[in-house]
Design a protein around this motif. Sequence first.
Motif, PDB file in Angstrom:
ATOM      1  N   MET A  22      34.701  29.366  47.579  1.00  0.00           N
ATOM      2  CA  MET A  22      34.999  30.740  47.157  1.00  0.00           C
ATOM      3  C   MET A  22      36.154  30.781  46.157  1.00  0.00           C
ATOM      4  O   MET A  22      36.144  31.575  45.221  1.00  0.00           O
ATOM      5  CB  MET A  22      35.309  31.603  48.381  1.00  0.00           C
ATOM      6  CG  MET A  22      34.072  31.873  49.236  1.00  0.00           C
ATOM      7  SD  MET A  22      34.433  32.855  50.695  1.00  0.00           S
ATOM      8  CE  MET A  22      34.881  34.404  49.961  1.00  0.00           C
ATOM      9  N   ALA A  23      37.144  29.921  46.335  1.00  0.00           N
ATOM     10  CA  ALA A  23      38.259  29.864  45.384  1.00  0.00           C
ATOM     11  C   ALA A  23      37.767  29.402  44.014  1.00  0.00           C
ATOM     12  O   ALA A  23      38.183  29.924  42.973  1.00  0.00           O
ATOM     13  CB  ALA A  23      39.349  28.946  45.900  1.00  0.00           C
ATOM     14  N   THR A  24      36.865  28.430  43.994  1.00  0.00           N
ATOM     15  CA  THR A  24      36.308  27.951  42.729  1.00  0.00           C
ATOM     16  C   THR A  24      35.519  29.051  42.032  1.00  0.00           C
ATOM     17  O   THR A  24      35.654  29.259  40.817  1.00  0.00           O
ATOM     18  CB  THR A  24      35.408  26.724  42.981  1.00  0.00           C
ATOM     19  OG1 THR A  24      36.155  25.735  43.672  1.00  0.00           O
ATOM     20  CG2 THR A  24      34.886  26.154  41.683  1.00  0.00           C
ATOM     21  N   VAL A  25      34.712  29.773  42.790  1.00  0.00           N
ATOM     22  CA  VAL A  25      33.948  30.886  42.209  1.00  0.00           C
ATOM     23  C   VAL A  25      34.890  31.970  41.695  1.00  0.00           C
ATOM     24  O   VAL A  25      34.678  32.536  40.611  1.00  0.00           O
ATOM     25  CB  VAL A  25      32.949  31.442  43.248  1.00  0.00           C
ATOM     26  CG1 VAL A  25      32.322  32.735  42.775  1.00  0.00           C
ATOM     27  CG2 VAL A  25      31.868  30.419  43.546  1.00  0.00           C
ATOM     28  N   ALA A  26      35.944  32.267  42.420  1.00  0.00           N
ATOM     29  CA  ALA A  26      36.910  33.282  41.987  1.00  0.00           C
ATOM     30  C   ALA A  26      37.600  32.875  40.693  1.00  0.00           C
ATOM     31  O   ALA A  26      37.810  33.703  39.803  1.00  0.00           O
ATOM     32  CB  ALA A  26      37.935  33.524  43.082  1.00  0.00           C
ATOM     33  N   ILE A  27      37.951  31.592  40.568  1.00  0.00           N
ATOM     34  CA  ILE A  27      38.577  31.107  39.334  1.00  0.00           C
ATOM     35  C   ILE A  27      37.620  31.232  38.162  1.00  0.00           C
ATOM     36  O   ILE A  27      38.006  31.659  37.058  1.00  0.00           O
ATOM     37  CB  ILE A  27      39.061  29.657  39.516  1.00  0.00           C
ATOM     38  CG1 ILE A  27      40.263  29.618  40.456  1.00  0.00           C
ATOM     39  CG2 ILE A  27      39.412  29.015  38.185  1.00  0.00           C
ATOM     40  CD1 ILE A  27      40.679  28.227  40.875  1.00  0.00           C
ATOM     41  N   VAL A  29      35.133  33.395  37.856  1.00  0.00           N
ATOM     42  CA  VAL A  29      34.973  34.818  37.547  1.00  0.00           C
ATOM     43  C   VAL A  29      36.180  35.335  36.775  1.00  0.00           C
ATOM     44  O   VAL A  29      36.037  36.085  35.800  1.00  0.00           O
ATOM     45  CB  VAL A  29      34.747  35.618  38.849  1.00  0.00           C
ATOM     46  CG1 VAL A  29      34.891  37.109  38.619  1.00  0.00           C
ATOM     47  CG2 VAL A  29      33.375  35.314  39.418  1.00  0.00           C
ATOM     48  N   LEU A  30      37.382  34.960  37.174  1.00  0.00           N
ATOM     49  CA  LEU A  30      38.588  35.384  36.453  1.00  0.00           C
ATOM     50  C   LEU A  30      38.611  34.826  35.030  1.00  0.00           C
ATOM     51  O   LEU A  30      39.011  35.517  34.091  1.00  0.00           O
ATOM     52  CB  LEU A  30      39.838  34.947  37.213  1.00  0.00           C
ATOM     53  CG  LEU A  30      40.187  35.770  38.443  1.00  0.00           C
ATOM     54  CD1 LEU A  30      41.360  35.143  39.182  1.00  0.00           C
ATOM     55  CD2 LEU A  30      40.504  37.194  38.046  1.00  0.00           C
ATOM     56  N   ASN A  31      38.185  33.591  34.854  1.00  0.00           N
ATOM     57  CA  ASN A  31      38.141  32.984  33.535  1.00  0.00           C
ATOM     58  C   ASN A  31      37.168  33.729  32.636  1.00  0.00           C
ATOM     59  O   ASN A  31      37.485  34.052  31.486  1.00  0.00           O
ATOM     60  CB  ASN A  31      37.753  31.509  33.656  1.00  0.00           C
ATOM     61  CG  ASN A  31      37.847  30.782  32.347  1.00  0.00           C
ATOM     62  OD1 ASN A  31      38.462  31.254  31.402  1.00  0.00           O
ATOM     63  ND2 ASN A  31      37.230  29.622  32.275  1.00  0.00           N
ATOM     64  N   SER A  33      36.039  36.837  33.007  1.00  0.00           N
ATOM     65  CA  SER A  33      36.495  38.202  32.751  1.00  0.00           C
ATOM     66  C   SER A  33      37.648  38.220  31.742  1.00  0.00           C
ATOM     67  O   SER A  33      37.736  39.133  30.919  1.00  0.00           O
ATOM     68  CB  SER A  33      36.897  38.887  34.049  1.00  0.00           C
ATOM     69  OG  SER A  33      38.044  38.278  34.596  1.00  0.00           O
TER      70      SER A  33
END
Length: 160
Positions: A22-27, A29-31, A33
């Motif tokens: 989940m942390a990898t997916v969040a990173i 998504v932030l990149n 966006s």
Amino acid sequence: MKWQIKRKAFSLLTAIFVIVLMATVAILVLNISGKLVKETTAQYQNEQAALYANSYTEYAILAVTGNDRTVNCLSTINSTIGNPTIGNGYRIRTHIAYIGTAAEVGNCATTRKLSEAVTTVKTPLTIIVDAYVDYKEPDHHGGSTNAPWITYHKRTVQKI
């Protein structure tokens, strides 16, 4: 009882794996966006520059038609909107050149683009308006004051 202890350890490993995933997916998504916001800002600035170039081109045409060329030669119109040196504004430079004989051009003969033998059939005076709109990228990695100038240019030939 031994298999219950192993099951708790397996749940712990599964929980850690899910958290890392989940942390990898969040990173990611932030990149994505962040890149999307930067691209949207660049498109917005380019559209603003195009609108300012159109506006100042029309203003230059209006100013030339209202100006007495026998008394005063209108060759440039410069302006700033906001504070362009720190990256949150626009610098506008408009250059006006004249096409026509010395009688039609008046005191503006030094800004003439073509020879004085060039005339048009219906309207004796034609102008060339070059509008340059400069702005800086606000998200430049070296800071907005060190960002290079981005220039939008529009050239218009207009009969007066």
